[in-house]
Design a protein around this motif. Structure first.
Motif, short mmCIF file in Angstrom:
data_model
loop_
_atom_site.label_atom_id
_atom_site.label_comp_id
_atom_site.label_asym_id
_atom_site.label_seq_id
_atom_site.Cartn_x
_atom_site.Cartn_y
_atom_site.Cartn_z
N ARG A 136 26.29 39.70 34.70
CA ARG A 136 27.00 40.98 34.67
C ARG A 136 26.66 41.76 35.94
N LEU A 196 30.97 41.75 35.45
CA LEU A 196 31.99 40.72 35.58
C LEU A 196 32.93 41.04 36.74
N ASP A 225 36.95 40.87 38.37
CA ASP A 225 38.36 40.88 38.01
C ASP A 225 39.09 39.68 38.58
N ASN A 252 36.35 38.97 33.84
CA ASN A 252 36.79 39.82 32.75
C ASN A 252 37.83 39.08 31.91
#
Length: 217
Positions: A122, A124, A126, A168
């Motif tokens: 983490r 994340l 796109d 994501n």
């Protein structure tokens, strides 16, 4: 023909000394053992495609970044954060220099990494972009890993699974291959990672076609 191109590319370009080139509107330092985006047409083609995307406010990972041309193209397309990754430490050094050279150091960071292994789980991303080595075969050295991906694509076999874990839920991946790649084998790796593929761009140079796929879960 492919063997001949590989031989001359390795000895004339991948192993050359440091130089500065212009490609896709960027001025780029190319360090020894790093893929030259001016000599190999895939880089400018893919950078041009990335330039058509609306990446405003997006977090992007560029895997197998080389000189960083794709990471810079993503930043120029509006990405807020771009992480540029390459197993070759010389490439990571080149990206840092090229981001500063082109006024994008505030949005492009880099690390030496085997695919996405050095990236935390983490936050994340796109979008993940990748122009991995397109051909199977045992690389001679770190420079040759820009061209060949190990027998049966060993060195990039985990790329798609790792990308899926760091995207994501509504994210996507863009990946470039050659028509001379083993697209059936690569397609199986993509499917095994839970992605479906859609052809979104292609360019023919006569004896070869460059193809860009959009991957979504």
């Amino acid at each position: 023909m492919r063997s001949a191109i590989h031989f001359f590319s390795y000895h004339l370009f991948l192993r050359r000394s440091r130089r500065v080139v212009e490609a896709a509107g960027f001025r780029l330092a190319v360090l020894p053992t790093v893929f030259d985006p001016r000599r190999f047409l895939t880089s400018e083609f893919f950078a041009g495609f990335i330039g058509t995307l609306d990446l405003r406010g997006r977090a992007v990972a560029d895997v197998c970044t080389g000189s960083g041309i794709l990471a810079l193209a993503a930043a120029r397309a509006g990405a807020d954060r771009v992480v540029a990754l390459d197993i070759n430490p010389q490439a990571a050094q080149a990206v840092a220099e090229n981001a500063a050279r082109n006024g994008l150091a505030d949005r492009v960071v880099t690390a030496a990494s085997d695919l996405l292994s050095a990236v935390a789980a983490r936050p994340l991303f796109d979008v993940v972009i990748a122009s991995p080595p397109s051909f199977p075969g045992e690389p001679r050295d770190i420079a040759d890993r820009a061209w060949v991906a190990g027998p049966d694509y060993r060195d990039i076999a985990g790329l798609f699974e790792q990308a899926g874990e760091r995207l994501n839920p509504d994210g996507c991946m863009y990946v470039l291959f050659s028509s001379d790649s083993d697209l059936h084998r690569l397609g199986r790796l993509i499917a095994e990672a839970g992605f479906s593929a859609r052809l979104v761009a292609e360019r023919s140079i006569g004896f070869e076609v460059f193809v860009v796929y959009e991957l979504r879960r």
